[in-house]
Design a protein around this motif. Structure first.
Motif, PDB file in Angstrom:
ATOM      1  N   PRO A 132       0.835  -1.205   0.000  1.00 55.37           N
ATOM      2  CA  PRO A 132       0.000   0.000   0.000  1.00 55.37           C
ATOM      3  C   PRO A 132       0.868   1.252   0.000  1.00 55.37           C
ATOM      4  N   PRO A 133       0.325   2.385  -0.450  1.00 54.70           N
ATOM      5  CA  PRO A 133       1.110   3.630  -0.445  1.00 54.70           C
ATOM      6  C   PRO A 133       1.626   3.959   0.947  1.00 54.70           C
ATOM      7  N   LYS A 134       2.914   4.269   1.052  1.00 52.63           N
ATOM      8  CA  LYS A 134       3.510   4.551   2.358  1.00 52.63           C
ATOM      9  C   LYS A 134       3.004   5.872   2.915  1.00 52.63           C
ATOM     10  N   GLY A 135       2.643   5.837   4.184  1.00 51.79           N
ATOM     11  CA  GLY A 135       2.200   7.047   4.852  1.00 51.79           C
ATOM     12  C   GLY A 135       0.799   7.485   4.496  1.00 51.79           C
ATOM     13  N   GLY A 136       0.084   6.648   3.751  1.00 52.86           N
ATOM     14  CA  GLY A 136      -1.255   7.021   3.319  1.00 52.86           C
ATOM     15  C   GLY A 136      -2.333   6.365   4.152  1.00 52.86           C
ATOM     16  N   ASN A 137      -3.520   6.302   3.606  1.00 51.46           N
ATOM     17  CA  ASN A 137      -4.662   5.696   4.263  1.00 51.46           C
ATOM     18  C   ASN A 137      -4.389   4.209   4.485  1.00 51.46           C
ATOM     19  N   PRO A 138      -4.436   3.715   5.735  1.00 56.55           N
ATOM     20  CA  PRO A 138      -4.161   2.293   5.976  1.00 56.55           C
ATOM     21  C   PRO A 138      -5.185   1.372   5.321  1.00 56.55           C
ATOM     22  N   ASP A 139      -6.346   1.927   4.964  1.00 56.27           N
ATOM     23  CA  ASP A 139      -7.378   1.136   4.300  1.00 56.27           C
ATOM     24  C   ASP A 139      -7.385   1.339   2.783  1.00 56.27           C
ATOM     25  N   SER A 140      -6.299   1.897   2.242  1.00 55.66           N
ATOM     26  CA  SER A 140      -6.191   2.089   0.803  1.00 55.66           C
ATOM     27  C   SER A 140      -6.246   0.740   0.090  1.00 55.66           C
ATOM     28  N   ASN A 141      -6.856   0.715  -1.077  1.00 57.62           N
ATOM     29  CA  ASN A 141      -6.934  -0.492  -1.897  1.00 57.62           C
ATOM     30  C   ASN A 141      -5.801  -0.573  -2.910  1.00 57.62           C
ATOM     31  N   THR A 142      -4.967   0.451  -2.967  1.00 55.44           N
ATOM     32  CA  THR A 142      -3.904   0.548  -3.967  1.00 55.44           C
ATOM     33  C   THR A 142      -2.679  -0.258  -3.560  1.00 55.44           C
ATOM     34  N   LEU A 143      -2.035  -0.869  -4.530  1.00 51.15           N
ATOM     35  CA  LEU A 143      -0.774  -1.578  -4.316  1.00 51.15           C
ATOM     36  C   LEU A 143       0.277  -0.993  -5.249  1.00 51.15           C
ATOM     37  N   ASP A 181     -21.796   5.135  -1.273  1.00 54.11           N
ATOM     38  CA  ASP A 181     -21.217   4.312  -0.222  1.00 54.11           C
ATOM     39  C   ASP A 181     -22.183   3.179   0.108  1.00 54.11           C
ATOM     40  N   ARG A 182     -21.830   2.373   1.093  1.00 53.16           N
ATOM     41  CA  ARG A 182     -22.630   1.181   1.403  1.00 53.16           C
ATOM     42  C   ARG A 182     -24.059   1.546   1.804  1.00 53.16           C
ATOM     43  N   THR A 183     -24.188   2.582   2.602  1.00 47.40           N
ATOM     44  CA  THR A 183     -25.520   3.029   3.023  1.00 47.40           C
ATOM     45  C   THR A 183     -26.315   3.567   1.841  1.00 47.40           C
ATOM     46  N   GLY A 184     -25.651   4.325   0.986  1.00 48.69           N
ATOM     47  CA  GLY A 184     -26.315   4.887  -0.182  1.00 48.69           C
ATOM     48  C   GLY A 184     -26.838   3.818  -1.122  1.00 48.69           C
ATOM     49  N   ARG A 185     -26.069   2.738  -1.268  1.00 53.18           N
ATOM     50  CA  ARG A 185     -26.523   1.654  -2.135  1.00 53.18           C
ATOM     51  C   ARG A 185     -27.748   0.959  -1.556  1.00 53.18           C
ATOM     52  N   LYS A 186     -27.739   0.786  -0.243  1.00 56.30           N
ATOM     53  CA  LYS A 186     -28.901   0.166   0.401  1.00 56.30           C
ATOM     54  C   LYS A 186     -30.137   1.040   0.259  1.00 56.30           C
ATOM     55  N   GLU A 187     -29.954   2.333   0.414  1.00 62.29           N
ATOM     56  CA  GLU A 187     -31.088   3.249   0.313  1.00 62.29           C
ATOM     57  C   GLU A 187     -31.682   3.263  -1.086  1.00 62.29           C
ATOM     58  N   LYS A 215      -6.975  10.207  -6.640  1.00 62.06           N
ATOM     59  CA  LYS A 215      -7.969   9.140  -6.791  1.00 62.06           C
ATOM     60  C   LYS A 215      -8.773   8.946  -5.513  1.00 62.06           C
ATOM     61  N   PRO A 216     -10.091   8.790  -5.634  1.00 65.68           N
ATOM     62  CA  PRO A 216     -10.895   8.533  -4.437  1.00 65.68           C
ATOM     63  C   PRO A 216     -10.566   7.173  -3.826  1.00 65.68           C
ATOM     64  N   ILE A 217     -11.016   6.963  -2.622  1.00 61.38           N
ATOM     65  CA  ILE A 217     -10.818   5.691  -1.920  1.00 61.38           C
ATOM     66  C   ILE A 217     -12.167   5.205  -1.393  1.00 61.38           C
ATOM     67  N   TYR A 218     -12.517   3.972  -1.755  1.00 66.09           N
ATOM     68  CA  TYR A 218     -13.678   3.338  -1.146  1.00 66.09           C
ATOM     69  C   TYR A 218     -13.172   2.455  -0.018  1.00 66.09           C
ATOM     70  N   LEU A 240     -17.498   3.478   3.579  1.00 66.43           N
ATOM     71  CA  LEU A 240     -17.594   4.908   3.281  1.00 66.43           C
ATOM     72  C   LEU A 240     -16.624   5.309   2.175  1.00 66.43           C
ATOM     73  N   LEU A 241     -16.825   6.484   1.622  1.00 67.25           N
ATOM     74  CA  LEU A 241     -15.912   7.057   0.636  1.00 67.25           C
ATOM     75  C   LEU A 241     -14.934   7.957   1.369  1.00 67.25           C
ATOM     76  N   ASP A 242     -13.674   7.567   1.415  1.00 71.50           N
ATOM     77  CA  ASP A 242     -12.641   8.304   2.145  1.00 71.50           C
ATOM     78  C   ASP A 242     -12.038   9.410   1.271  1.00 71.50           C
ATOM     79  N   PRO A 243     -11.284  10.329   1.884  1.00 70.05           N
ATOM     80  CA  PRO A 243     -10.587  11.357   1.105  1.00 70.05           C
ATOM     81  C   PRO A 243      -9.653  10.733   0.070  1.00 70.05           C
ATOM     82  N   PRO A 244      -9.390  11.423  -1.039  1.00 73.41           N
ATOM     83  CA  PRO A 244      -8.589  10.847  -2.126  1.00 73.41           C
ATOM     84  C   PRO A 244      -7.109  10.700  -1.770  1.00 73.41           C
TER      85      PRO A 244
END
Length: 403
Positions: free
Chosen positions: A87-98, A115-121, A152-155, A161-165
């Motif tokens: 994952p990107p160093k120093g970034g979001n620990p939940d990043s999906n990027t490699l 986001d997950r709630t929005g899809r359910k709604e 790039k956005p982060i899911y 939730l949709l995290d900061p890019p």
């Protein structure tokens, strides 16, 4: 010599760009060569971004449903190019990027617009195009292909939730993996090579049970409900993408065990589209012939139910293809060298490289069957395609571009 093209932009993220700026009618372009700037000027005119085509990323698309082995495939692919994918160093620990030395892999889930709630709604799944931002996906993949960095956005798969890019710099090889890399024609046209992982319903169910029950603590009932809920959207939006793929890895139940219900032994097909630029399909023994081969014997240890290979021409969604098939599993990976020696057009750099890669990742899922073998082979073919593209852009022999 790099071939460069100029276009208007407000970004200067690319390592191979220059700015040109004048307040006059004549535009003046200042080139940045290699990774260092040779000059810079500021003024009141427009800014021009010049991308050196030799440094522009090669873009690869990998499509598959959730839980179908995309992550394992990406680990094999990045290993072929060298360096561990992290994952990107120093970034979001939940990043999906490699990110590895030469490769950046992004997950297209990051382009969910809900986001997950929005899809359910709204009563939609993540597979539904209405839950995804294809305009942004296209704009950002195009920017990367042109040598520009993106935000790039982060899911967040943990919170839904949709995290900061996050900032993504253009790499040598840019891989987009997920549900929809070939759904949008604009994105599809940006791909230099595309792969689809086609997992049969029986095998997919067994894999999702293993992943979601063993690793994520889901119940069997919830897994069944999830599969059934996703199936209409999968059939409508995901599965049709395989017709556009340059290579398809199809995973099926074995034919070596009558009425097999366990799904531990697999029959795997590598469907390779003919006529793809810079891609020569792998073949067994004699190119274009129809071959059936049982290699078990003195040079290949085979316990029950054995191993069977097949190869031959076919058609797939109206396209001519070459199909390489393996049914069964290896008892000893070091003996794979015997099979490798009978395969041609592997794009290896030395004798036994396929076997070496398989042994290196013997603990990866599928390493004893055709899924691991064909993923490794496609990884080598992508490396070869990358080297050909870079050599062509630079106007040098392909050997000079070897990574």
């Amino acid at each position: 010599m790099a071939i460069c093209s100029a276009h208007t932009t407000t970004s200067l993220h690319s390592p191979c760009t220059t700015v040109s700026n004048t307040g006059f009618r004549q535009k003046r372009v200042i080139f940045f060569t290699s990774n260092r700037r040779s000059g810079r000027r500021h003024g009141g005119g427009r800014t021009f971004h010049v991308s050196c085509s030799v440094d522009k990323p090669v873009v690869i698309g990998l499509a598959a449903d959730s839980g179908c082995g995309k992550s394992t495939f990406m680990r094999r692919l990045t290993s072929v190019f060298g360096g561990a994918a992290e994952p990107p160093k120093g970034g979001n620990p939940d990043s999906n990027t490699l990110i590895s030395d030469t490769t950046t892999v992004i997950c297209l889930d990051d382009y969910h617009s809900l986001d997950r709630t929005g899809r359910k709604e709204k009563g939609v799944t993540a597979l539904d195009p209405r839950a995804n931002n294809f305009d942004l996906m296209y704009e950002q993949v195009k920017a990367i292909k042109e040598g520009q960095a993106i935000e790039k956005p982060i899911y967040n798969h943990v919170t839904g939730l949709l995290d900061p890019p996050e900032l993504i710099q253009p790499p040598k090889i840019f891989v987009i993996e997920g549900l929809h890399p070939m759904f949008d024609e604009r994105v599809r046209d940006l791909l230099d090579f595309s792969i689809y992982l086609d997992i049969s319903d029986e095998v997919k169910f067994a894999w999702k049970i293993q992943r979601d029950m063993a690793e994520r603590g889901h119940s069997l009932e919830s897994i069944k409900a999830s599969i059934e809920a996703r199936k209409p959207d999968f059939d409508a939006y995901i599965d049709p993408q395989k017709q556009y793929a340059d290579a398809v890895i199809e995973v099926l139940p074995t034919q070596l065990i009558p009425d097999d219900n366990e799904g531990k032994v697999l029959r795997v097909k590598l469907i390779q589209k003919e006529g793809v630029e810079k891609f020569n399909p792998v073949y067994l023994f004699d190119e274009g012939s129809s071959i059936s081969w049982v290699p078990c014997g003195r040079k290949l240890t085979c316990s029950y139910p054995g191993i069977k290979f097949a190869y031959g021409p076919d058609t797939y969604f109206g396209h001519e293809v070459s199909v390489l098939e393996m049914d069964g599993q290896f008892d000893r990976l070091d003996e794979l060298i015997y099979v490798e020696s009978h395969l041609s057009n592997l794009s290896t750099k030395f004798y036994g490289e396929v076997t070496q890669q398989m042994l290196k990742h013997a603990d990866f899922p599928g390493s004893n069957n055709g899924t691991g073998l064909f993923q490794t082979i496609i990884g080598l073919k992508i490396r070869d395609l990358y080297e050909q593209i870079i050599a062509e852009r630079a106007g040098t022999p392909a050997e000079a571009a070897k990574v």
